[in-house]
Design a protein around this motif. Structure first.
Motif, PDB file in Angstrom:
ATOM      1  N   LEU A   4       0.834  -1.195   0.000  1.00  0.00           N
ATOM      2  CA  LEU A   4       0.000   0.000   0.000  1.00  0.00           C
ATOM      3  C   LEU A   4       0.877   1.257   0.000  1.00  0.00           C
ATOM      4  N   GLY A   5       1.965   1.216   0.720  1.00  0.00           N
ATOM      5  CA  GLY A   5       2.908   2.336   0.723  1.00  0.00           C
ATOM      6  C   GLY A   5       3.531   2.548  -0.643  1.00  0.00           C
ATOM      7  N   TRP A  10       3.857   5.570  -5.826  1.00  0.00           N
ATOM      8  CA  TRP A  10       3.666   5.652  -7.277  1.00  0.00           C
ATOM      9  C   TRP A  10       2.612   6.680  -7.638  1.00  0.00           C
ATOM     10  N   MET A  11       1.591   6.820  -6.811  1.00  0.00           N
ATOM     11  CA  MET A  11       0.572   7.831  -7.074  1.00  0.00           C
ATOM     12  C   MET A  11       1.168   9.231  -7.001  1.00  0.00           C
ATOM     13  N   VAL A  12       2.077   9.452  -6.055  1.00  0.00           N
ATOM     14  CA  VAL A  12       2.731  10.753  -5.948  1.00  0.00           C
ATOM     15  C   VAL A  12       3.617  10.995  -7.167  1.00  0.00           C
ATOM     16  N   VAL A  13       4.352   9.987  -7.599  1.00  0.00           N
ATOM     17  CA  VAL A  13       5.227  10.137  -8.771  1.00  0.00           C
ATOM     18  C   VAL A  13       4.396  10.456 -10.009  1.00  0.00           C
ATOM     19  N   ILE A  49      -5.068  12.469  -7.914  1.00  0.00           N
ATOM     20  CA  ILE A  49      -4.060  11.418  -7.732  1.00  0.00           C
ATOM     21  C   ILE A  49      -2.943  11.901  -6.825  1.00  0.00           C
ATOM     22  N   LEU A  50      -2.480  13.120  -7.032  1.00  0.00           N
ATOM     23  CA  LEU A  50      -1.397  13.672  -6.226  1.00  0.00           C
ATOM     24  C   LEU A  50      -1.811  13.843  -4.765  1.00  0.00           C
ATOM     25  N   ILE A  51      -3.003  14.338  -4.528  1.00  0.00           N
ATOM     26  CA  ILE A  51      -3.475  14.546  -3.151  1.00  0.00           C
ATOM     27  C   ILE A  51      -3.660  13.218  -2.432  1.00  0.00           C
ATOM     28  N   ILE A  52      -4.291  12.246  -3.086  1.00  0.00           N
ATOM     29  CA  ILE A  52      -4.489  10.939  -2.460  1.00  0.00           C
ATOM     30  C   ILE A  52      -3.147  10.277  -2.164  1.00  0.00           C
ATOM     31  N   GLY A  53      -2.208  10.374  -3.090  1.00  0.00           N
ATOM     32  CA  GLY A  53      -0.885   9.793  -2.867  1.00  0.00           C
ATOM     33  C   GLY A  53      -0.149  10.443  -1.708  1.00  0.00           C
ATOM     34  N   ALA A  54      -0.237  11.765  -1.619  1.00  0.00           N
ATOM     35  CA  ALA A  54       0.448  12.475  -0.534  1.00  0.00           C
ATOM     36  C   ALA A  54      -0.174  12.150   0.821  1.00  0.00           C
ATOM     37  N   ILE A  55      -1.497  12.120   0.883  1.00  0.00           N
ATOM     38  CA  ILE A  55      -2.160  11.775   2.144  1.00  0.00           C
ATOM     39  C   ILE A  55      -1.861  10.326   2.521  1.00  0.00           C
ATOM     40  N   GLY A  56      -1.875   9.443   1.546  1.00  0.00           N
ATOM     41  CA  GLY A  56      -1.565   8.041   1.811  1.00  0.00           C
ATOM     42  C   GLY A  56      -0.147   7.845   2.303  1.00  0.00           C
ATOM     43  N   GLN A  57       0.787   8.603   1.760  1.00  0.00           N
ATOM     44  CA  GLN A  57       2.168   8.519   2.234  1.00  0.00           C
ATOM     45  C   GLN A  57       2.272   8.934   3.692  1.00  0.00           C
ATOM     46  N   GLN A  58       1.549   9.965   4.067  1.00  0.00           N
ATOM     47  CA  GLN A  58       1.596  10.419   5.466  1.00  0.00           C
ATOM     48  C   GLN A  58       1.039   9.356   6.408  1.00  0.00           C
ATOM     49  N   PHE A  59      -0.037   8.693   6.001  1.00  0.00           N
ATOM     50  CA  PHE A  59      -0.613   7.661   6.852  1.00  0.00           C
ATOM     51  C   PHE A  59       0.295   6.437   6.949  1.00  0.00           C
ATOM     52  N   THR A  60       0.975   6.070   5.863  1.00  0.00           N
ATOM     53  CA  THR A  60       1.866   4.928   5.933  1.00  0.00           C
ATOM     54  C   THR A  60       3.136   5.259   6.713  1.00  0.00           C
TER      55      THR A  60
END
Length: 65
Positions: A4-5, A10-13, A49-60
């Motif tokens: 998931l991380g 990849w979503m951020v990239v 995509i960028l926002i979801i990836g950034a938020i997901g990175q913070q949670f992981t």
């Protein structure tokens, strides 16, 4: 949780690539140089995509601590 991380990374990239593409498109449109409208047409999707990836990175990152 590791996969998931990686997905969020990849979503951020992908979001950053689309963001750079949008910026290049704006510059070319400002200079009246013909350029593809692909990045202009999908600007909302790339921001999401960028926002979801950034938020997901913070949670992981919080789970690793």
């Amino acid at each position: 949780m590791n996969s998931l991380g990686k997905l969020f990374n990849w979503m951020v990239v992908i979001g950053m690539i689309l963001l750079i593409g949008r910026l290049v498109t704006v510059v070319f449109l400002f200079l009246d140089i013909p350029f593809t409208t692909f990045f202009k047409d999908y600007s909302l999707i790339s921001i999401i995509i960028l926002i979801i990836g950034a938020i997901g990175q913070q949670f992981t990152k919080l789970d690793k601590k």
